[in-house]
Design an enzyme around this catalytic site. Structure first.
Site, PDB file in Angstrom:
ATOM      1  CD1 TRP A 100      -2.071  -2.293   2.149  1.00 29.54           C
ATOM      2  CD2 TRP A 100      -2.873  -1.577   0.086  1.00 29.54           C
ATOM      3  NE1 TRP A 100      -2.872  -2.941   1.657  1.00 29.54           N
ATOM      4  CE2 TRP A 100      -3.382  -2.762   0.462  1.00 29.54           C
ATOM      5  CE3 TRP A 100      -3.087  -0.820  -1.110  1.00 29.54           C
ATOM      6  CZ2 TRP A 100      -4.555  -3.208  -0.423  1.00 29.54           C
ATOM      7  CZ3 TRP A 100      -4.157  -1.904  -2.162  1.00 29.54           C
ATOM      8  CH2 TRP A 100      -4.614  -2.767  -1.444  1.00 29.54           C
ATOM      9  CG  ASP A 167      -3.217   3.661   4.393  1.00 29.92           C
ATOM     10  OD1 ASP A 167      -4.181   3.586   4.859  1.00 29.92           O
ATOM     11  OD2 ASP A 167      -2.704   3.229   3.216  1.00 29.92           O
ATOM     12  CE  LYS A 191      -8.410  -3.639   3.946  1.00 29.44           C
ATOM     13  NZ  LYS A 191      -7.741  -2.539   3.456  1.00 29.44           N
TER      14      LYS A 191
HETATM   15  C1  LIG Z   1      -6.712  -2.196   2.017  1.00 30.75           C
HETATM   16  C2  LIG Z   1      -5.977  -1.120   2.132  1.00 30.75           C
HETATM   17  C3  LIG Z   1      -5.700  -0.263   1.334  1.00 30.75           C
HETATM   18  C4  LIG Z   1      -6.840  -0.236  -0.197  1.00 30.75           C
HETATM   19  O1  LIG Z   1      -7.841   0.255   0.213  1.00 30.75           O
HETATM   20  P1  LIG Z   1      -9.022   0.566  -0.855  1.00 30.75           P
HETATM   21  O2  LIG Z   1      -9.962   1.154   0.032  1.00 30.75           O
HETATM   22  O3  LIG Z   1      -9.359  -0.677  -1.488  1.00 30.75           O
HETATM   23  O4  LIG Z   1      -8.300   1.356  -1.784  1.00 30.75           O
HETATM   24  C5  LIG Z   1      -4.818   0.855   1.502  1.00 30.75           C
HETATM   25  N1  LIG Z   1      -4.089   0.746   2.569  1.00 30.75           N
HETATM   26  C6  LIG Z   1      -4.221  -0.187   3.303  1.00 30.75           C
HETATM   27  C7  LIG Z   1      -3.293  -0.032   4.734  1.00 30.75           C
HETATM   28  C8  LIG Z   1      -4.947  -1.154   3.438  1.00 30.75           C
HETATM   29  O5  LIG Z   1      -5.050  -1.867   4.233  1.00 30.75           O
END
Ligand SMILES: *Cc1c(COP(=O)(O)O)cnc(C)c1O
Length: 355
Positions: A100, A167, A191
């Site tokens: 990511w 993030d 998540k």
């Molecule tokens: C799942 C995830 C993403 C991607 O998320 P989307 O909503 O599918 O774009 C980005 N960063 C992290 C840390 C993730 O776990």
């Protein structure tokens, strides 16, 4: 029968939340209408949005600190683009801790120079790099608090004078940290917050309006702030269920209370991974291990079939590792009961006893 869901995302939510959400699909707030068929500008939905925002600030301890809360769409992946487009004027510093982070770096390069301050790519991202330098003249520093795929988690965030951007898709609301050290936090809902469809963005307005480029309205944080997350139609149901989940978390005692359980769950599983000779952890440094996503392998692949049969019999679902890592990944988000982790540990012990 309800399964024990260790899926990395979209992931488990509390049963109570599912029930309340299901009821609102048929009859929202006794209005005779479904949550799915009302206007996002109706009084009832505006109240949902307001509550989702205030619960976010309250749970994170960010009330009255100059933060704006947005519920946008496009996932965390859209934020990789948006944050760079809105904040990157000349160069930005990024910590590369996995898939990511890499995607975030790639998108930022469309807007300026990206300095990778450190990377754990040399060991397939099985640790968190430390003791790197952050250039003081970068526009911001970006990191990923929890690496969902590799199972590593930043425990201590670097100190820097430049804006910290993070993030937090897979560990927001799971542990208490000083959230006010960040200028921008974002997280895809699916998540640890709610169903897929909305993305939480928390930002300090003071970091905006520093880039010279023109930004299309839909990608401009200012538009979304001005229209209170209703610049375009928001992901109504996803925001609603996220709000229910935040309400659930608050009733449980907030982040401090859930963090205790999360630590217990992680300790339980990791100690079995370390004790049981049929298993080995993926993450090389123990203090980098994620409390949310535990990654591990069998020491001998011949146990793969018997292990997976036992998992199936126990009603354990979603344990397969990401294709780039292989092995197993147990995602233990807030809503996963400790009983599910205990059951997984029992299955691991059963495998050992059978062999
Ligand atoms: C799942 C995830 C993403 C991607 O998320 P989307 O909503 O599918 O774009 C980005 N960063 C992290 C840390 C993730 O776990």
């Amino acid at each position: 029968m309800k399964k024990h869901n260790f899926s990395a995302g979209p992931s488990i939510l509390p049963q109570e939340v599912f029930k309340e959400a299901a009821a609102a699909v048929l009859n929202f707030n006794n209005s005779g209408l479904s949550i799915l068929e009302i206007s996002h500008r109706s009084k009832d939905f505006i109240a949902v949005m307001e509550q989702a925002k205030s619960l976010t600030l309250e749970l994170l301890g960010l009330e009255n600190k100059g933060y704006q809360v947005l519920f946008l769409q496009g996932g965390a992946s859209m934020q990789f683009v948006m944050l760079a487009q809105n904040l990157l004027e000349s160069k930005a510093a990024y910590l590369n801790t996995g898939t990511w982070a890499n995607n975030a770096i790639k998108e930022a390069r469309f807007f300026g120079e990206v300095i990778e301050v450190a990377s754990s790519k040399d060991k397939n991202y099985n640790y968190i790099p430390k003791n790197f330098e952050i250039p003081a003249d970068a526009d911001y520093f970006h990191c990923t608090s929890n690496n969902t795929i590799f199972g590593t988690q930043i425990k201590e965030f670097p100190k820097t004078e430049i804006p910290l951007v993070c993030d937090m898709s897979s560990d927001i609301f799971s542990r208490n940290i000083d959230f006010s050290q960040f200028s921008l936090i974002y997280a895809g809902a699916q998540k640890n917050m709610g169903p897929a469809g909305t993305t939480l963005v928390i930002l300090k307005e003071s970091i905006l309006n520093k880039v010279s480029r023109a930004i299309p309205n839909i990608l401009n944080y200012n538009s979304h702030i001005a229209k209170e997350s209703m610049y375009n139609t928001p992901a109504v149901f996803s925001v609603y269920v996220s709000m229910l989940n935040l309400k659930w978390l608050k009733a449980k005692g907030g982040i401090a209370a859930i963090e205790k359980v999360n630590n217990e769950k992680a300790a339980l599983l990791y100690s079995e991974i370390d004790r049981n000779s049929l298993f080995e952890g993926f993450v090389s440094r123990l203090d980098d291990r994620s409390t949310m996503n535990a990654t591990f392998n069998l020491t001998d692949e011949t146990y793969k079939e018997p292990f997976e049969t036992l998992l199936k019999e126990a009603g354990i679902s979603g344990l397969n590792g990401h294709r780039s890592v292989g092995g197993y990944r147990a995602s233990m988000y807030n809503a996963l009961p400790i009983e599910s982790v205990k059951l997984l540990v029992e299955v691991m012990q059963d495998l050992e006893n059978q062999n």
